[in-house]
Write a protein that holds these residues in place. Sequence first.
Motif, PDB file in Angstrom:
ATOM      1  N   ALA A  59       0.827  -1.209   0.000  1.00  0.00           N
ATOM      2  CA  ALA A  59       0.000   0.000   0.000  1.00  0.00           C
ATOM      3  C   ALA A  59       0.862   1.260   0.000  1.00  0.00           C
ATOM      4  O   ALA A  59       0.555   2.239  -0.695  1.00  0.00           O
ATOM      5  N   GLY A  60       1.947   1.233   0.779  1.00  0.00           N
ATOM      6  CA  GLY A  60       2.826   2.396   0.806  1.00  0.00           C
ATOM      7  C   GLY A  60       3.445   2.678  -0.551  1.00  0.00           C
ATOM      8  O   GLY A  60       3.499   3.828  -1.004  1.00  0.00           O
ATOM      9  N   ILE A  61       3.921   1.629  -1.219  1.00  0.00           N
ATOM     10  CA  ILE A  61       4.504   1.812  -2.560  1.00  0.00           C
ATOM     11  C   ILE A  61       3.456   2.364  -3.525  1.00  0.00           C
ATOM     12  O   ILE A  61       3.738   3.270  -4.326  1.00  0.00           O
ATOM     13  N   VAL A  62       2.230   1.821  -3.448  1.00  0.00           N
ATOM     14  CA  VAL A  62       1.159   2.279  -4.338  1.00  0.00           C
ATOM     15  C   VAL A  62       0.919   3.768  -4.165  1.00  0.00           C
ATOM     16  O   VAL A  62       0.858   4.531  -5.151  1.00  0.00           O
ATOM     17  N   PHE A  63       0.804   4.228  -2.932  1.00  0.00           N
ATOM     18  CA  PHE A  63       0.459   5.638  -2.709  1.00  0.00           C
ATOM     19  C   PHE A  63       1.628   6.563  -3.012  1.00  0.00           C
ATOM     20  O   PHE A  63       1.425   7.683  -3.491  1.00  0.00           O
ATOM     21  N   VAL A  64       2.845   6.109  -2.769  1.00  0.00           N
ATOM     22  CA  VAL A  64       4.003   6.944  -3.128  1.00  0.00           C
ATOM     23  C   VAL A  64       4.078   7.116  -4.644  1.00  0.00           C
ATOM     24  O   VAL A  64       4.241   8.222  -5.163  1.00  0.00           O
ATOM     25  N   VAL A  65       3.951   5.985  -5.364  1.00  0.00           N
ATOM     26  CA  VAL A  65       3.982   6.062  -6.833  1.00  0.00           C
ATOM     27  C   VAL A  65       2.807   6.872  -7.345  1.00  0.00           C
ATOM     28  O   VAL A  65       2.943   7.672  -8.285  1.00  0.00           O
ATOM     29  N   LEU A  66       1.631   6.706  -6.730  1.00  0.00           N
ATOM     30  CA  LEU A  66       0.446   7.452  -7.165  1.00  0.00           C
ATOM     31  C   LEU A  66       0.663   8.950  -7.039  1.00  0.00           C
ATOM     32  O   LEU A  66       0.299   9.721  -7.943  1.00  0.00           O
ATOM     33  N   ILE A  67       1.261   9.377  -5.947  1.00  0.00           N
ATOM     34  CA  ILE A  67       1.510  10.815  -5.758  1.00  0.00           C
ATOM     35  C   ILE A  67       2.417  11.356  -6.864  1.00  0.00           C
ATOM     36  O   ILE A  67       2.144  12.402  -7.474  1.00  0.00           O
TER      37      ILE A  67
END
Length: 600
Positions: free
Chosen positions: A159-167
């Motif tokens: 989840a952390g990787i997803v949201f960092v990449v999403l930003i």
Amino acid sequence: MLALLYFGRDVLIPITLAFILSFLLAPFVRALRHLGLGPTTSVCASVLVVTVSLVAIGAVLVQQVGMMGASLPKYQDTIAAKIEILNELTRGTIGSLGGPAGDLIDHFTQENGAAPQPVQLADGTARMPVLVEIHEPALKPFQLLAKVAASVWPPLETAGIVFVVLIFVLLEHESLRDRFIRLAGGGDLRATTLAVNDAGERLSRFFISQFLVNIATGLAIWLGLALLGVGQAPLWGAMTAVLRFIPYVGVWMAAVCATVLAAAVDPGWSLALMTLGLFLAVEIIVAQTIEPKLYGHTTGLSPLSVVVSAIFWSWIWGPVGLVLSTPLTLCLVVAGRYIRALKVLEIMFGELPALTMPQNFYQRALSGDAHEIVTSAKRYMQHKSLAEYCDGVLLPALHLANFDLKDAAITADEEEKVTSSIIAVIEALSGNPKWWKKRKRSTVLTGGGIGRELRESRISDTGKYQGSFDVPAGSVVLSVPLGSQSAELATEILVRILREQKIDARSRTMDELAEPPPPGASPELVSIVCLVSVDPLNDCDKMSAALEKMRARLPHCKQFALLLPSPFENPDLKTCVFPLADHVSRSYDDILHACQLTMK
């Protein structure tokens, strides 16, 4: 490539999730920017809203799963009784299952509370066995904390990787678009920009529509199950919303799970049947009413490609790949539509037909499959007229056949199949009940005699003069081909189109017009004369002479000129001017409307 997708799934899955989420959040970010927020603030606010929402939903779902796990032992007797009933109905098939399913059935069907039997010892005495349970030593606080952290760390990491990449994807949206334009083809900047913008808007619109539809479906299932009294209704609603991203089978996976729980809760079968009926009713309403209005009946992917992509992505990425299979394949198809190197993806997986309708007609005709052509034509004519079908499909297909004839690229057997198919299709579409009868073998395509054969077939039904002369004055439309045998076929098609619209159309050749008129025929019966040419550039003088002759012979009639050049050659017809013609048409549909207006 497959090795990269498989072994790199721990990195590729969160990146892919981030890009798909970016399509969902992009409109929200743009809306915040229109309100005056800066780029960074808009992106952070959007991601924060998504994070809070997912955390809240996750907490509710975890609570629901815990409640379901705690309540299952209460329903063990009910489950065991129903498994016994099913086992009797299936004549022992359920009970003979092996593997995990068999172990689970044995667990539920074993006798509850059975007293332990005494054990006979070597000295002849009997003693009750002592039940021994093995327990691990109690964990210390730090050990317990480490165990909990180890279980929750992998999903939190993803989840952390997803949201960092999403930003960063949302922040670099413009830069990523520019890079994609360069990749797609920076030579034609305007066309590529329009294509990329169109692709992005289409994907974003589709993902948002699908997301909202799935959420609405999940809410409907939640409320319906809550009213029915099925436990853990929020869990089944959320499962429905997520699994609906898996086409065709996803919603029924959730339906089966909810129905099984309903069967375990209720001693009877009514609750299970009502649960299954709820899923069926909601899915029919959503799939047949709501989705077609939002984004059409389909995703733009062929049904086979959807199934194959689901199998492929679930094999590569597991359950996450199964959920993402349709969005991923749709992205590839859209990319193939605009990137020439990826065009094969659109052809292989897209819903658009690989062949145009004229090409499909000719291909079926080469195979001698007239029934398939007729079936396709009737589907087309559910929303279009016969004239539009002839303009858009039949004539282009005839020109394709003519090209192969000129190049001698067609064998005698293929020629016979094409001839038979064309005759059968025209007969079927014009309402001739004898179209299916096998005709004698002949190769009339080379000689251009299809029009004559069709005309003779029609005359055999309507009489030598194609109808009675005891009709009102001005009720007959006379169609005349200009010389060539291809024009005779085009004229015969026109006659059948007009007759299909209840217009008394008849055909005569120029040679027949030079003969004495038939007994009982009167020039006043004719209101319109249609002169048909399939080669207007070479028939200009012939058309002008024919119009002049018809004007002198039938001065009271309207003179129409129908020009039907090859749609593949795009000839310049500006030089084809016919002052004596009352109307010049370039399609069957146009001349049909002109005849209908004149005959009123």
